[in-house]
Scaffold this active site. Structure first.
Site, mmCIF file in Angstrom:
data_model
loop_
_atom_site.group_PDB
_atom_site.id
_atom_site.type_symbol
_atom_site.label_atom_id
_atom_site.label_comp_id
_atom_site.label_asym_id
_atom_site.label_seq_id
_atom_site.Cartn_x
_atom_site.Cartn_y
_atom_site.Cartn_z
ATOM 1 N N TRP A 69 0.839 -1.209 0.000
ATOM 2 C CA TRP A 69 0.000 0.000 0.000
ATOM 3 C C TRP A 69 0.865 1.247 0.000
ATOM 4 O O TRP A 69 0.545 2.233 -0.680
ATOM 5 C CB TRP A 69 -0.984 -0.033 1.173
ATOM 6 C CG TRP A 69 -1.924 -1.188 1.048
ATOM 7 C CD1 TRP A 69 -1.959 -2.320 1.821
ATOM 8 C CD2 TRP A 69 -2.943 -1.359 0.044
ATOM 9 N NE1 TRP A 69 -2.929 -3.179 1.372
ATOM 10 C CE2 TRP A 69 -3.556 -2.625 0.283
ATOM 11 C CE3 TRP A 69 -3.397 -0.591 -1.029
ATOM 12 C CZ2 TRP A 69 -4.591 -3.103 -0.513
ATOM 13 C CZ3 TRP A 69 -4.438 -1.076 -1.813
ATOM 14 C CH2 TRP A 69 -5.021 -2.319 -1.564
ATOM 15 N N LYS B 251 -12.122 -1.235 8.191
ATOM 16 C CA LYS B 251 -11.438 -2.153 9.107
ATOM 17 C C LYS B 251 -11.974 -1.902 10.522
ATOM 18 O O LYS B 251 -12.625 -2.753 11.105
ATOM 19 C CB LYS B 251 -9.927 -1.939 9.082
ATOM 20 C CG LYS B 251 -9.337 -1.710 7.707
ATOM 21 C CD LYS B 251 -9.037 -2.975 6.957
ATOM 22 C CE LYS B 251 -8.292 -2.623 5.669
ATOM 23 N NZ LYS B 251 -8.108 -3.759 4.793
ATOM 24 N N ASP C 112 -1.235 6.846 6.580
ATOM 25 C CA ASP C 112 -2.333 5.953 6.215
ATOM 26 C C ASP C 112 -2.580 5.035 7.407
ATOM 27 O O ASP C 112 -1.774 4.149 7.692
ATOM 28 C CB ASP C 112 -1.935 5.151 4.969
ATOM 29 C CG ASP C 112 -2.998 4.130 4.559
ATOM 30 O OD1 ASP C 112 -4.033 4.015 5.261
ATOM 31 O OD2 ASP C 112 -2.793 3.452 3.533
#
Lengths: 355, 355
Positions: free
Chosen positions: A100, A191, A167
């Site tokens: 990511w 999440k 992030d």
């Protein structure tokens, strides 16, 4: 009864789901569904206001920061961050601690120069690099707090001479952080905060307006701040369910309380992984994530039968990501410790059968 | 019982809401909520596949087109369209038929040149301009098929020498269209397709790749096509509820059947507006929308008491947009004709009381 260890979209609290379902039929007794009311209605404005207040309270957001609920996931932030913060001739610093982070830095290259301060790519991201210097002339320094795929997590944040952009998609609201250490925090909801479809952005207002670039309205943090996350129609239901989840977290005692639970869950599971002769962890112990617990079978032939046993026990979502293999148990906020014990019991039962 | 005339997010079918609520508790009997399953699960992939199939079937999408479910609403498309289709030195043609068209063309100016072929701004957008030429050297011609705020609707689409890009947010699936006439169609879900949080894009593949510009992944139609709307985590629930709504539409007989119902609803309401001495329509008769019926009181002092009467009858969402005033009855696909008759009855009762 299912034990949902999925990596995301992940488990949500049972009470939240019950209330979320009721609101689809009749929202707060108004005779209409939450899905069919105006985002400009007093009813939804109250939802959005409460969601923003809860974020501020639960994270301890100081003055001078704005809280936004946007769309497009973290992947859209990968582009919005440099669009807004990185001048064409400027430079952004990135720590490459996983796929990511890699995707994020690739997007930044469309807007300016990128310096990768360190990477653990050569070891398939099994650890988080810690030995590097953050360039003082960078517009910002970008990190990923938790690497969902590899099960690594930044235990301490790096002191930085430039604004830190983080992030936090897979560990937001799971542990205490000091928001003042960050220029910008973003996180896809799916999440620890709610269902897929909205993205939390917490941004220090003063870092904006320095990229000297014209930015289309929807990609411009300033427009979104001025519109109070309602420059256009926001994702009403994902925001509503996120608000319910944040309410649930507050009722549980907030981030401090959940951090203790999360630590206990992670400790129990890592202890079993280290103890059980059939399994082993995959990443550096000091970087082990409290959210995503990655492990493999010592004997690869044990993988399928163990997944089968999990299935029989109602344990779902523990298959590892294809780039790591093995198993990944995501133990987000909403996963009760009883589910972790069911998994540990399964590991012990499996070891007993295969010794 | 509420009669929901809201302009959007708007009314959804009762059966859809019931099933949508059940899936929040337990999706298809799998023991998990639709909100907490992976977007890569077989269960959700089946949902997305069915949604795409239903769009293709209901709209009659020919070969050579891709169907996408994205995030960010039509406002994000205002920027994505020129980002992908308008070269820096190129030109795009826009018809300015309302505030949304105006916002769309403003975004295009960030990417290239814009020619406004015609505007009805001088009359507060009470009609749709029809006398203009579409420049043959434009990269595309952008129109808005239905103007939610003003209650005007394009009854016939314009023959164009260049690809037509159409914002159909407020009348998609309400009437038959010939997809082959368009290069790109986009629509926020929250009027006729589902709840807020996803955007439908139908795009002719061959119009892509001509803007000669590097585009970040999330804003690039090509990436989204290659990822099958799953380049990143899609908005699972908004897509699911959209799929249920499209299923409902198919079961009703599809677009052809709903178009007849919509026409009947609109005819009944406009007939009453024209007949009732207390009310009058606000836009050109030939451009009257079958989706958003805008009207005002002949005597402005009647506005508040009529809204009060509506409130008493369970009629919600009929207050006009602030830039037009008066009343706006949005009569989207899911609104039953019985609700239209309740509104007509209220208008007649009001006229009786105030004659």
């Amino acid at each position: 009864m299912k034990h949902n260890f999925g990596a995301g979209p992940g488990i949500l609290p049972h009470e939240v789901l019950k209330q979320a379902a009721e609101a689809v039929v009749d929202f707060n007794g108004i005779g209409l569904s939450i899905l069919e009311i105006s985002h400009r209605s007093a009813e939804f404005e109250a939802v959005l206001d409460e969601a923003v207040r809860l974020v501020k309270e639960l994270l301890g957001v100081p003055e001078g920061y704005s809280v936004l609920f946007l769309q497009g996931g973290a992947s859209t932030q990968f582009a919005m961050v440099p669009y807004n913060l990185l001048p064409e001739t400027g430079k952004a610093a990135y720590l490459e601690s996983g796929v990511w982070a890699n995707k994020a830095l690739k997007e930044a290259k469309y807007f300016g120069n990128v310096e990768v301060v360190a990477t653990s790519k050569e070891s398939n991201f099994t650890y988080i690099p810690k030995d590097f210097t953050i360039p003082a002339d960078a517009s910002y320094f970008h990190i990923t707090s938790n690497n969902t795929i590899y099960g690594t997590q930044l235990k301490q944040f790096f002191p930085s001479p430039v604004p830190v952009v983080c992030d936090m998609s897979s560990d937001i609201f799971s542990r205490k952080i000091n928001v003042a250490d960050f220029g910008l925090i973003y996180a896809g909801a799916q999440k620890n905060m709610g269902p897929a479809g909205t993205t939390l952005v917490v941004i220090k207002d003063e870092i904006l307006g320095k990229a000297d670039r014209k930015i289309p309205a929807m990609f411009n943090y300033q427009t979104q701040i001025e519109g109070g996350s309602m420059y256009n129609t926001p994702p009403v239901y994902p925001i509503y369910v996120s608000m319910l989840t944040l309410r649930w977290l507050k009722a549980k005692g907030g981030v401090e309380a959940i951090e203790k639970e999360n630590r206990a869950k992670a400790d129990a599971l890592y202890t079993e992984i280290d103890r059980n002769p059939l399994f082993k962890g995959v990443c550096a112990k000091e970087d082990r994530s409290d959210m995503n617990v990655c492990f493999v079978a010592e004997n690869p032939e044990h993988e399928k039968p163990f997944l089968k046993l999990c299935d029989e026990k109602g344990i779902v979502g523990v298959k590892g990501h294809r780039s790591v293999g093995g198993f990944r148990a995501s133990i987000y906020n909403a996963l009760p410790i009883t589910s972790v014990h069911v998994l540990i019991d399964a590991m012990q039962e499996f070891a007993e059968k295969n010794k």
